[in-house]
Scaffold this motif. Structure first.
Motif, PDB file in Angstrom:
ATOM      1  N   PRO A 124       0.998  -1.243  -0.017  1.00  0.00           N
ATOM      2  CA  PRO A 124      -0.081  -0.142   0.404  1.00  0.00           C
ATOM      3  C   PRO A 124       0.533   1.391  -0.103  1.00  0.00           C
ATOM      4  CG  PRO A 124      -0.891  -1.546   1.229  1.00  0.00           C
ATOM      5  CD  PRO A 124      -0.148  -2.338   1.187  1.00  0.00           C
ATOM      6  N   LEU A 158      -6.381   2.152  -2.401  1.00  0.00           N
ATOM      7  CA  LEU A 158      -6.399   1.868  -1.384  1.00  0.00           C
ATOM      8  C   LEU A 158      -7.949   1.330  -0.803  1.00  0.00           C
ATOM      9  CD1 LEU A 158      -2.878   3.437   0.173  1.00  0.00           C
ATOM     10  CD2 LEU A 158      -3.561   1.530  -1.263  1.00  0.00           C
ATOM     11  N   SER A 159      -8.744   2.163  -0.997  1.00  0.00           N
ATOM     12  CA  SER A 159     -10.178   1.391  -0.126  1.00  0.00           C
ATOM     13  C   SER A 159     -10.765   0.250  -0.558  1.00  0.00           C
ATOM     14  CB  SER A 159     -10.865   3.388  -0.241  1.00  0.00           C
ATOM     15  OG  SER A 159     -10.923   2.953  -2.038  1.00  0.00           O
ATOM     16  N   THR A 161     -10.778  -2.846  -1.242  1.00  0.00           N
ATOM     17  CA  THR A 161     -10.344  -4.414  -0.434  1.00  0.00           C
ATOM     18  C   THR A 161     -10.861  -6.495  -1.116  1.00  0.00           C
ATOM     19  OG1 THR A 161     -12.204  -3.774   0.899  1.00  0.00           O
ATOM     20  CG2 THR A 161     -10.177  -3.137   1.452  1.00  0.00           C
ATOM     21  N   ASP A 162     -11.273  -5.713  -1.454  1.00  0.00           N
ATOM     22  CA  ASP A 162     -12.555  -6.623  -2.571  1.00  0.00           C
ATOM     23  C   ASP A 162     -11.478  -7.230  -3.465  1.00  0.00           C
ATOM     24  OD1 ASP A 162     -15.033  -8.639  -3.204  1.00  0.00           O
ATOM     25  OD2 ASP A 162     -14.582  -7.784  -5.005  1.00  0.00           O
ATOM     26  N   PRO A 163     -11.280  -8.510  -2.936  1.00  0.00           N
ATOM     27  CA  PRO A 163     -10.148  -9.789  -4.170  1.00  0.00           C
ATOM     28  C   PRO A 163     -10.714 -10.078  -5.330  1.00  0.00           C
ATOM     29  CG  PRO A 163     -10.740 -10.665  -2.051  1.00  0.00           C
ATOM     30  CD  PRO A 163     -12.486  -9.709  -2.095  1.00  0.00           C
ATOM     31  N   ARG A 166     -10.137  -5.989  -6.582  1.00  0.00           N
ATOM     32  CA  ARG A 166      -8.591  -5.366  -7.242  1.00  0.00           C
ATOM     33  C   ARG A 166      -7.885  -6.734  -8.940  1.00  0.00           C
ATOM     34  NH1 ARG A 166      -5.663  -6.114  -1.026  1.00  0.00           N
ATOM     35  NH2 ARG A 166      -6.242  -3.738  -1.064  1.00  0.00           N
ATOM     36  N   ASP A 174      -4.240  -9.616  -4.682  1.00  0.00           N
ATOM     37  CA  ASP A 174      -3.132  -9.080  -3.645  1.00  0.00           C
ATOM     38  C   ASP A 174      -2.335  -8.554  -4.226  1.00  0.00           C
ATOM     39  OD1 ASP A 174      -2.144 -10.477  -5.813  1.00  0.00           O
ATOM     40  OD2 ASP A 174      -0.363 -11.660  -4.176  1.00  0.00           O
ATOM     41  N   VAL A 176      -2.565  -3.823  -4.920  1.00  0.00           N
ATOM     42  CA  VAL A 176      -2.821  -2.359  -4.398  1.00  0.00           C
ATOM     43  C   VAL A 176      -3.110  -1.242  -6.119  1.00  0.00           C
ATOM     44  CG1 VAL A 176      -2.512  -3.345  -1.820  1.00  0.00           C
ATOM     45  CG2 VAL A 176      -0.807  -1.742  -3.248  1.00  0.00           C
TER      46      VAL A 176
END
Length: 195
Positions: A124, A158-159, A161-163, A166, A174, A176
């Protein structure tokens, strides 16, 4: 007229093949990618070709830090008599030293050579990691820092977070961010003190 088949030699292990094995994942399958002997892929072979030609590897003593070490390159570096080889990773199962790249426990200027391939897109605060890498590299040392570059603009939020999101945006769950050709990666390296 057909395309003539050429042999290729893996610069990491010396294996000669008519064609490397297919690699990649999902929709990004790539022909002629993986060495059948050492499992190296294109970027690892390219990194080794560039590194082995650098005069630093001919120095009397080369203290090397390999982050998230790839065995195919690590085995070549460890075989060099002038190289003192260290590895680190966030996960202690994969390296000699477990460390967070944003807060490394090494002294300033500890290493002559840093090898960090496809790691920074997972962190991050990549600028803090870059500053730490610069701090542990001796003045005049060599840092080989490779990241995937996709598209014209760097994408990061960075907000997210859902795989699945992403993976859709950055290619892997994984990741970011996905660096682009807009110079963000280079500017961050400069901001971190690299030239």
């Amino acid at each position: 007229m057909g395309i003539e088949q050429c042999e290729a030699e893996c610069p990491l292990c010396g294996t000669v093949v008519d064609e490397f094995n297919e690699g990649g994942t999902g929709k990004r399958r790539r022909p002629d990618c993986i060495c059948p002997t050492c499992d190296s892929i294109e970027r690892q072979r390219g990194i080794w070709l560039a590194m082995r030609a650098h005069p630093l590897l001919s120095s009397e003593r080369v203290r090397t830090l390999h982050v998230a070490p790839e065995p195919c390159i690590g085995n070549r570096l460890k075989a060099l008599p002038n190289v003192t080889y260290f590895t680190c990773d966030l996960d202690p199962a994969f390296a000699r030293v477990a460390t967070d790249l944003t807060r490394m426990g090494f002294a300033d200027g500890s290493f002559d050579l840093l090898l960090v391939s496809h790691v920074l897109e997972h962190i991050p605060d990549d600028l803090s990691a870059m500053r730490e890498l610069r701090r542990v590299l001796r003045p005049g040392g060599l840092a080989v820092l490779a990241v995937p570059i996709w598209g014209p603009e760097t994408r990061e939020d960075l907000s997210i977070t859902d795989p699945d999101e992403r993976t859709r945006l950055y290619g892997q769950a994984d990741h970011v961010r996905m660096y682009g050709r807009d110079g963000v990666f280079e500017r961050r390296l400069t901001d971190a003190g690299f030239d």
